[in-house]
Motif scaffolding. Structure first.
Motif, PDB file in Angstrom:
ATOM      1  N   ILE A   1       0.877  -1.174   0.000  1.00 47.99           N
ATOM      2  CA  ILE A   1       0.000   0.000   0.000  1.00 47.99           C
ATOM      3  C   ILE A   1       0.910   1.218   0.000  1.00 47.99           C
ATOM      4  O   ILE A   1       1.486   1.591   1.024  1.00 47.99           O
TER       5      ILE A   1
ATOM      6  N   ASP B   1       1.304   5.180  -2.023  1.00 47.19           N
ATOM      7  CA  ASP B   1       0.713   6.137  -2.960  1.00 47.19           C
ATOM      8  C   ASP B   1       1.715   6.716  -3.951  1.00 47.19           C
ATOM      9  O   ASP B   1       1.323   7.255  -4.984  1.00 47.19           O
TER      10      ASP B   1
ATOM     11  N   HIS C   1       0.373  -7.661  -4.674  1.00 47.04           N
ATOM     12  CA  HIS C   1      -0.829  -6.893  -4.978  1.00 47.04           C
ATOM     13  C   HIS C   1      -0.591  -5.463  -4.501  1.00 47.04           C
ATOM     14  O   HIS C   1      -0.231  -5.249  -3.341  1.00 47.04           O
TER      15      HIS C   1
ATOM     16  N   GLU D   1      -1.842  -1.413  -3.954  1.00 44.98           N
ATOM     17  CA  GLU D   1      -2.885  -0.399  -3.840  1.00 44.98           C
ATOM     18  C   GLU D   1      -2.210   0.943  -3.564  1.00 44.98           C
ATOM     19  O   GLU D   1      -1.160   1.003  -2.926  1.00 44.98           O
ATOM     20  N   HIS D   2      -2.847   2.027  -4.048  1.00 44.13           N
ATOM     21  CA  HIS D   2      -2.243   3.358  -3.912  1.00 44.13           C
ATOM     22  C   HIS D   2      -3.016   4.279  -2.964  1.00 44.13           C
ATOM     23  O   HIS D   2      -2.641   5.446  -2.805  1.00 44.13           O
ATOM     24  N   GLU D   3      -4.061   3.760  -2.343  1.00 42.97           N
ATOM     25  CA  GLU D   3      -4.926   4.605  -1.513  1.00 42.97           C
ATOM     26  C   GLU D   3      -5.327   3.845  -0.260  1.00 42.97           C
ATOM     27  O   GLU D   3      -5.418   2.610  -0.273  1.00 42.97           O
TER      28      GLU D   3
ATOM     29  N   SER E   1      -8.825   1.548  -0.161  1.00 40.41           N
ATOM     30  CA  SER E   1      -8.705   0.353  -1.009  1.00 40.41           C
ATOM     31  C   SER E   1      -7.604  -0.562  -0.462  1.00 40.41           C
ATOM     32  O   SER E   1      -7.684  -1.782  -0.567  1.00 40.41           O
ATOM     33  N   GLY E   2      -6.574   0.060   0.141  1.00 44.62           N
ATOM     34  CA  GLY E   2      -5.507  -0.725   0.746  1.00 44.62           C
ATOM     35  C   GLY E   2      -6.015  -1.548   1.917  1.00 44.62           C
ATOM     36  O   GLY E   2      -5.637  -2.710   2.085  1.00 44.62           O
TER      37      GLY E   2
ATOM     38  N   ALA F   1      -7.972  -4.467   0.629  1.00 46.04           N
ATOM     39  CA  ALA F   1      -7.074  -5.498   0.105  1.00 46.04           C
ATOM     40  C   ALA F   1      -6.402  -6.255   1.243  1.00 46.04           C
ATOM     41  O   ALA F   1      -6.254  -7.482   1.190  1.00 46.04           O
TER      42      ALA F   1
ATOM     43  N   GLN G   1       3.296  -1.230   3.969  1.00 43.79           N
ATOM     44  CA  GLN G   1       2.472  -0.049   3.729  1.00 43.79           C
ATOM     45  C   GLN G   1       3.143   1.235   4.207  1.00 43.79           C
ATOM     46  O   GLN G   1       3.853   1.264   5.204  1.00 43.79           O
TER      47      GLN G   1
END
Length: 228
Positions: free
Chosen positions: A7, A9, A29, A31-33, A36-37, A40, A51
């Motif tokens: 995770i 951004d 996997h 995620e950038h936000e 949503s992170g 996930a 993260q």
């Protein structure tokens, strides 16, 4: 294949992490936000979460808090900036397994990931008895509940980790160096008397109202918890 949820951004950093981790054989996997992170992290059945702390939507500390509140003990490594000392402290208190400061060398990050995965596998082997006990003290590793003579005892994360480490080495004298390494980590830079401070916290909570001593000091060496 171990699965890692990243995770982050900053897209360049996330891309490099994905490439490097996949090269090492991990399923990644990204995620950038924050929100949503979090989804996930809770839904992807990850073996480890890597993260950033500063994230849009939901910051990394809040993601961590919600992961632990959900009872998920997946290893979490925080990515922090050099001046985010309080984020490091708060993250560890909320249940982070480790942190690494940006900018970092990928070799160091990979080593920390391997260490977290190894420690997690050791602590949460499915076929092992989830109960640690000595005398009338019991620790349920699945629910993280601690009781003495059936009465619940509230412990902080670090108190809990210290107690479970001592119980895992029941009837052995555990050197202070081993406690510092296994409970606080190899990169801990604080005072070594932190062990004495937390031992006193544990004694107060576990031995209050009882005449039976649980934790014994072995002068010049460390501490032990004995069955008899």
């Amino acid at each position: 294949m171990k699965k890692i949820v990243v995770i982050e951004d900053e897209t360049n950093i996330a891309r490099v992490l994905k490439i490097e981790l996949e090269y090492e054989g991990y399923d990644v996997h990204v995620e950038h936000e924050g929100r949503s992170g979090l989804n996930a992290a809770l839904e992807q059945e990850a073996d480890l979460i890597l993260q950033d702390v500063m994230l849009p939507g939901l910051n990394g500390i809040e993601i961590l808090r919600r992961i632990r509140k959900a009872g998920n003990q997946v290893p979490v490594i925080l990515l922090t900036a050099r001046n985010q000392t309080m984020d490091k402290v708060t993250g560890l208190d909320q249940g982070a397994n480790d942190y690494i400061t940006k900018p970092f060398e990928i070799e160091e990050l990979l080593a920390r990931i391997r260490a977290c995965l190894r420690d997690y596998s050791f602590k949460f082997i499915p076929d092992t008895d989830p109960i640690l006990s000595v005398k009338d003290v019991k620790v349920n590793l699945n629910s993280r509940e601690v009781t003495r003579a059936g009465h619940p005892i509230e412990l902080t994360l670090k108190e809990y980790e210290l107690l479970t480490y001592l119980l895992s080495n029941k009837n052995k004298v555990v050197p202070r160096e081993n406690i510092l390494l296994n409970v606080w980590g190899y990169d801990f830079e604080g005072e070594t008397n932190i062990i004495d401070v937390y031992i006193s916290y544990l004694r107060k909570k576990l031995e209050e109202g009882s005449s039976a001593e649980l934790i014994t000091t072995v002068r010049g060496v460390g501490y032990t918890i004995k069955e008899n």
